[in-house]
Design a protein around this motif. Structure first.
Motif, PDB file in Angstrom:
ATOM      1  N   GLY A   1      62.915  40.006  56.485  1.00  0.00           N
ATOM      2  CA  GLY A   1      63.303  41.269  57.105  1.00  0.00           C
ATOM      3  C   GLY A   1      64.795  41.429  56.921  1.00  0.00           C
ATOM      4  O   GLY A   1      65.571  40.536  57.255  1.00  0.00           O
ATOM      5  N   LEU A   2      65.209  42.546  56.350  1.00  0.00           N
ATOM      6  CA  LEU A   2      66.617  42.756  56.049  1.00  0.00           C
ATOM      7  C   LEU A   2      67.182  43.819  56.982  1.00  0.00           C
ATOM      8  O   LEU A   2      66.524  44.848  57.221  1.00  0.00           O
ATOM      9  CB  LEU A   2      66.783  43.181  54.581  1.00  0.00           C
ATOM     10  CG  LEU A   2      66.442  42.080  53.567  1.00  0.00           C
ATOM     11  CD1 LEU A   2      64.942  41.869  53.449  1.00  0.00           C
ATOM     12  CD2 LEU A   2      66.999  42.407  52.209  1.00  0.00           C
TER      13      LEU A   2
ATOM     14  N   GLY B   1      73.240  53.654  61.713  1.00  0.00           N
ATOM     15  CA  GLY B   1      74.051  52.491  62.039  1.00  0.00           C
ATOM     16  C   GLY B   1      73.412  51.189  61.603  1.00  0.00           C
ATOM     17  O   GLY B   1      74.086  50.231  61.235  1.00  0.00           O
ATOM     18  N   ALA B   2      72.072  51.130  61.659  1.00  0.00           N
ATOM     19  CA  ALA B   2      71.352  49.923  61.249  1.00  0.00           C
ATOM     20  C   ALA B   2      70.062  50.339  60.560  1.00  0.00           C
ATOM     21  O   ALA B   2      69.360  51.240  61.027  1.00  0.00           O
ATOM     22  CB  ALA B   2      71.043  49.037  62.448  1.00  0.00           C
ATOM     23  N   VAL B   3      69.769  49.714  59.442  1.00  0.00           N
ATOM     24  CA  VAL B   3      68.572  50.030  58.672  1.00  0.00           C
ATOM     25  C   VAL B   3      67.794  48.740  58.442  1.00  0.00           C
ATOM     26  O   VAL B   3      68.369  47.739  58.005  1.00  0.00           O
ATOM     27  CB  VAL B   3      68.930  50.664  57.301  1.00  0.00           C
ATOM     28  CG1 VAL B   3      67.664  51.082  56.562  1.00  0.00           C
ATOM     29  CG2 VAL B   3      69.859  51.847  57.479  1.00  0.00           C
ATOM     30  N   THR B   4      66.489  48.773  58.764  1.00  0.00           N
ATOM     31  CA  THR B   4      65.656  47.580  58.562  1.00  0.00           C
ATOM     32  C   THR B   4      64.632  47.852  57.464  1.00  0.00           C
ATOM     33  O   THR B   4      64.122  48.962  57.340  1.00  0.00           O
ATOM     34  CB  THR B   4      64.901  47.216  59.854  1.00  0.00           C
ATOM     35  OG1 THR B   4      64.104  48.337  60.243  1.00  0.00           O
ATOM     36  CG2 THR B   4      65.850  46.884  60.991  1.00  0.00           C
ATOM     37  N   PHE B   5      64.321  46.818  56.674  1.00  0.00           N
ATOM     38  CA  PHE B   5      63.282  46.949  55.639  1.00  0.00           C
ATOM     39  C   PHE B   5      62.768  45.578  55.222  1.00  0.00           C
ATOM     40  O   PHE B   5      63.365  44.554  55.545  1.00  0.00           O
ATOM     41  CB  PHE B   5      63.768  47.769  54.427  1.00  0.00           C
ATOM     42  CG  PHE B   5      65.065  47.292  53.815  1.00  0.00           C
ATOM     43  CD1 PHE B   5      66.286  47.575  54.420  1.00  0.00           C
ATOM     44  CD2 PHE B   5      65.071  46.573  52.629  1.00  0.00           C
ATOM     45  CE1 PHE B   5      67.487  47.143  53.861  1.00  0.00           C
ATOM     46  CE2 PHE B   5      66.259  46.142  52.051  1.00  0.00           C
ATOM     47  CZ  PHE B   5      67.475  46.430  52.677  1.00  0.00           C
TER      48      PHE B   5
ATOM     49  N   ASP C   1      63.935  52.307  60.833  1.00  0.00           N
ATOM     50  CA  ASP C   1      63.057  51.299  60.227  1.00  0.00           C
ATOM     51  C   ASP C   1      62.432  51.932  58.998  1.00  0.00           C
ATOM     52  O   ASP C   1      61.603  52.829  59.086  1.00  0.00           O
ATOM     53  CB  ASP C   1      61.968  50.869  61.218  1.00  0.00           C
ATOM     54  CG  ASP C   1      60.944  49.957  60.536  1.00  0.00           C
ATOM     55  OD1 ASP C   1      61.328  49.275  59.576  1.00  0.00           O
ATOM     56  OD2 ASP C   1      59.778  49.942  60.975  1.00  0.00           O
ATOM     57  N   LEU C   2      62.844  51.441  57.824  1.00  0.00           N
ATOM     58  CA  LEU C   2      62.350  52.030  56.578  1.00  0.00           C
ATOM     59  C   LEU C   2      61.008  51.451  56.153  1.00  0.00           C
ATOM     60  O   LEU C   2      60.333  52.008  55.297  1.00  0.00           O
ATOM     61  CB  LEU C   2      63.350  51.791  55.451  1.00  0.00           C
ATOM     62  CG  LEU C   2      64.462  52.807  55.288  1.00  0.00           C
ATOM     63  CD1 LEU C   2      65.234  52.510  54.017  1.00  0.00           C
ATOM     64  CD2 LEU C   2      63.912  54.215  55.252  1.00  0.00           C
ATOM     65  N   GLY C   3      60.623  50.311  56.690  1.00  0.00           N
ATOM     66  CA  GLY C   3      59.379  49.683  56.230  1.00  0.00           C
ATOM     67  C   GLY C   3      59.586  49.096  54.859  1.00  0.00           C
ATOM     68  O   GLY C   3      60.125  48.013  54.716  1.00  0.00           O
ATOM     69  N   SER C   4      59.191  49.833  53.843  1.00  0.00           N
ATOM     70  CA  SER C   4      59.295  49.319  52.489  1.00  0.00           C
ATOM     71  C   SER C   4      60.742  49.313  52.011  1.00  0.00           C
ATOM     72  O   SER C   4      61.293  48.277  51.677  1.00  0.00           O
ATOM     73  CB  SER C   4      58.427  50.144  51.561  1.00  0.00           C
ATOM     74  OG  SER C   4      58.106  49.385  50.429  1.00  0.00           O
ATOM     75  N   GLY C   5      61.338  50.482  51.993  1.00  0.00           N
ATOM     76  CA  GLY C   5      62.736  50.535  51.602  1.00  0.00           C
ATOM     77  C   GLY C   5      63.013  49.977  50.228  1.00  0.00           C
ATOM     78  O   GLY C   5      63.228  48.792  50.042  1.00  0.00           O
ATOM     79  N   SER C   6      63.034  50.856  49.251  1.00  0.00           N
ATOM     80  CA  SER C   6      63.355  50.415  47.900  1.00  0.00           C
ATOM     81  C   SER C   6      64.862  50.354  47.744  1.00  0.00           C
ATOM     82  O   SER C   6      65.590  51.150  48.333  1.00  0.00           O
ATOM     83  CB  SER C   6      62.764  51.427  46.927  1.00  0.00           C
ATOM     84  OG  SER C   6      63.337  51.240  45.670  1.00  0.00           O
TER      85      SER C   6
END
Ligand SMILES: *Cc1c(COP(=O)(O)O)cnc(C)c1O
Length: 482
Positions: free
Chosen positions: A312-313, A296-300, A267-272
């Motif tokens: 939410g991506l 495997g999966a990244v959320t931001f 979970d990146l939170g902000s994730g630019s």
């Protein structure tokens, strides 16, 4: 007003029976435009409220009959209708110095996103309709290609916000099974969003490893067993543990996950979506990096550094994203057509990266150089001094803005703005004088939000593209404070 044919004796006391009936009030020619504009229901409701209020005032405290003349009543009725129809959601001017301010709606949309959003909302659209085949389509397909192209992911899906993305990812990949997470990453994002609670809501069993300041690969290794479904990394975006610290980088953890045949999510939170260091900003991990490191999966979030609407991506490996997309909870968390349109147009800007710092307000404000901010502050100085004299002293001052919304918590951006202090003989009364000013600024037609620090009210000009809306309200501010 001659229409009522009544005359009033000025200076005489009003009696309740001097008030017109609702019907009579509504029949006045001056009320007809109000009825045309708003219809009978609202005008009659407000007229009743007005007359009831006046009747009690006449009885309780007495009123001059001049104050209940028809033209006065019509004016009061129009004012009451305006007040009733004033939206609770208002534009404000963010001079807090926090660029991505959650309480002020986070990222402001680009012109392109606003145009696309408006165009799509003005009529039906192909939200879930495959125009080529003439059959049912999938709303994810509107942005999946763009997200894959930008991040290098195999697949992508979108939900209502990043909290939903995290909840759904854990529920779909690890419901009823164990999720291993470092004690140093059990964050609370704000509100009721705490990682342990999210795990419980998702029906997963949380297995904490390591300590607050240090977690090692061996800690994860020892925790993995037959019930383990997921290794989870959480970007500690809203706080920093400094000093004797250690955490396991994604690149190492993903190797361990693969060895044991368990999934790994971050979970990146902000994730630019772009490298922030190219703008001289602190490094913020990107989904691209996380995927390259084997997550495997990244959320931001859609409305933090990305600069788009609330969303939410989730990007990552095809089999994981398919599992997430097919999980029933996805239907309850799906993204609405409004933010989806805005998200598509926002992502299009990332295909034209040279435009980002011009077209995306979030990146424009974050990358605005100190000199430009200083000039903006200087152009406000004299008008503000005039508006606030003699009770307050105004200076231009350098100050530090922050990115906000939990991103890059320790880094401050050199900025500038106005520092306003009360003119008093001693320190006594400073607090209440500053509060009075802050209240007056918030009571303006377009409220101006600053921050109080070090016995001053600070108005940080980083997010101020145009000083005109501030200048236009200075007379009103002066009147507020009078
Ligand atoms: C902000 C944040 C979230 C929540 O994202 P929303 O889009 O506000 O729902 C989750 N995790 C982290 C690490 C965050 O910084």
């Amino acid at each position: 007003m001659s229409s009522t044919g009544e005359s009033v004796v000025h200076g005489s006391k009003a009696r309740p029976q001097d008030l017109p009936s609702i019907d009579k009030l509504l029949r006045l020619p001056e009320v007809q435009p109000l009825l045309q504009a708003h219809g009978h229901t609202l005008v009659a409701t407000e007229a009743r409220g007005l007359l009831d209020g006046l009747r009690s005032r006449i009885l309780d405290e007495g009123m001059d009959s001049a104050t209940i003349q028809p033209e006065t009543l019509v004016r009061q009725l129009a004012t009451a209708i305006d007040a009733r129809l004033k939206p609770r959601m208002q534009r404000v001017i963010n001079l807090t110095g926090t660029v991505i301010h959650t309480n002020l709606g986070r990222s402001v949309l680009s012109e392109a996103a606003i145009r696309h959003l408006t165009a799509m909302m003005e009529g039906p659209n192909n939200l879930e309709y495959d125009l080529a085949g003439g059959s049912r389509g999938d709303r994810d397909s509107i942005v999946e290609g763009l997200l894959c192209e930008i991040t290098g992911a195999e697949a992508a899906t979108v939900v209502n916000n990043n909290a939903a993305a995290v909840l759904l990812t854990i529920a779909a990949l690890a419901g009823g099974r164990e999720v291993v997470v470092s004690r140093g990453e059990l964050v609370e994002i704000g509100g009721a969003f705490r990682m342990p609670d999210v795990m419980a809501s998702a029906g997963a069993i949380m297995v904490e490893v390591g300590t607050t300041n240090r977690t090692h690969l061996a800690d994860y290794q020892r925790a993995i067993n037959a019930r383990t479904a997921l290794l989870m990394k959480v970007h500690t975006s809203n706080y920093a543990v400094e000093g004797f610290t250690s955490s396991v980088p994604e690149a190492e953890l993903s190797v361990l996950a693969r060895e044991h045949g368990v999934a790994m999510a971050t979970d990146l939170g902000s994730g630019s979506l772009v490298d922030m260091t190219q703008y001289g900003l602190p490094h913020e991990p990107t989904p691209q990096e996380m995927l390259r490191d084997g997550c495997g999966a990244v959320t931001f979030s859609g409305d933090k550094l990305l600069g788009g609407p609330q969303a939410g991506l989730i990007v990552g490996e095809r089999d994981l994203i398919t599992k997430i997309r097919k999980f029933p909870m996805k239907r309850a968390l799906r993204l609405s057509k409004l933010p989806l349109a805005a998200l598509e147009a926002t992502l299009m800007l990332y295909l034209q990266p040279e435009l980002l710092t011009r077209e995306l307000p979030t990146l424009r404000w974050l990358t605005r150089d100190g000199e430009t901010v200083l000039r903006t502050a200087q152009s406000l100085l004299e008008p503000m001094q005039t508006a606030l004299a003699p009770r307050y002293e105004v200076r231009v001052q350098t100050m530090a803005s922050q990115i906000g919304s939990g991103s890059l918590p320790v880094d401050r951006l050199p900025s500038a703005g106005l520092a306003i202090t009360p003119v008093l003989s001693g320190k006594r009364g400073t607090g209440s004088a500053l509060d009075a000013l802050a209240n007056a600024l918030r009571a303006l037609p377009t409220p101006i939000i600053g921050r109080i620090a070090d016995d001053s009210l600070l108005l940080d000009c980083r997010c101020l593209d145009d000083v005109a809306p501030v200048l236009a309200q200075l007379d009103a501010l002066r009147a507020q404070l009078a």
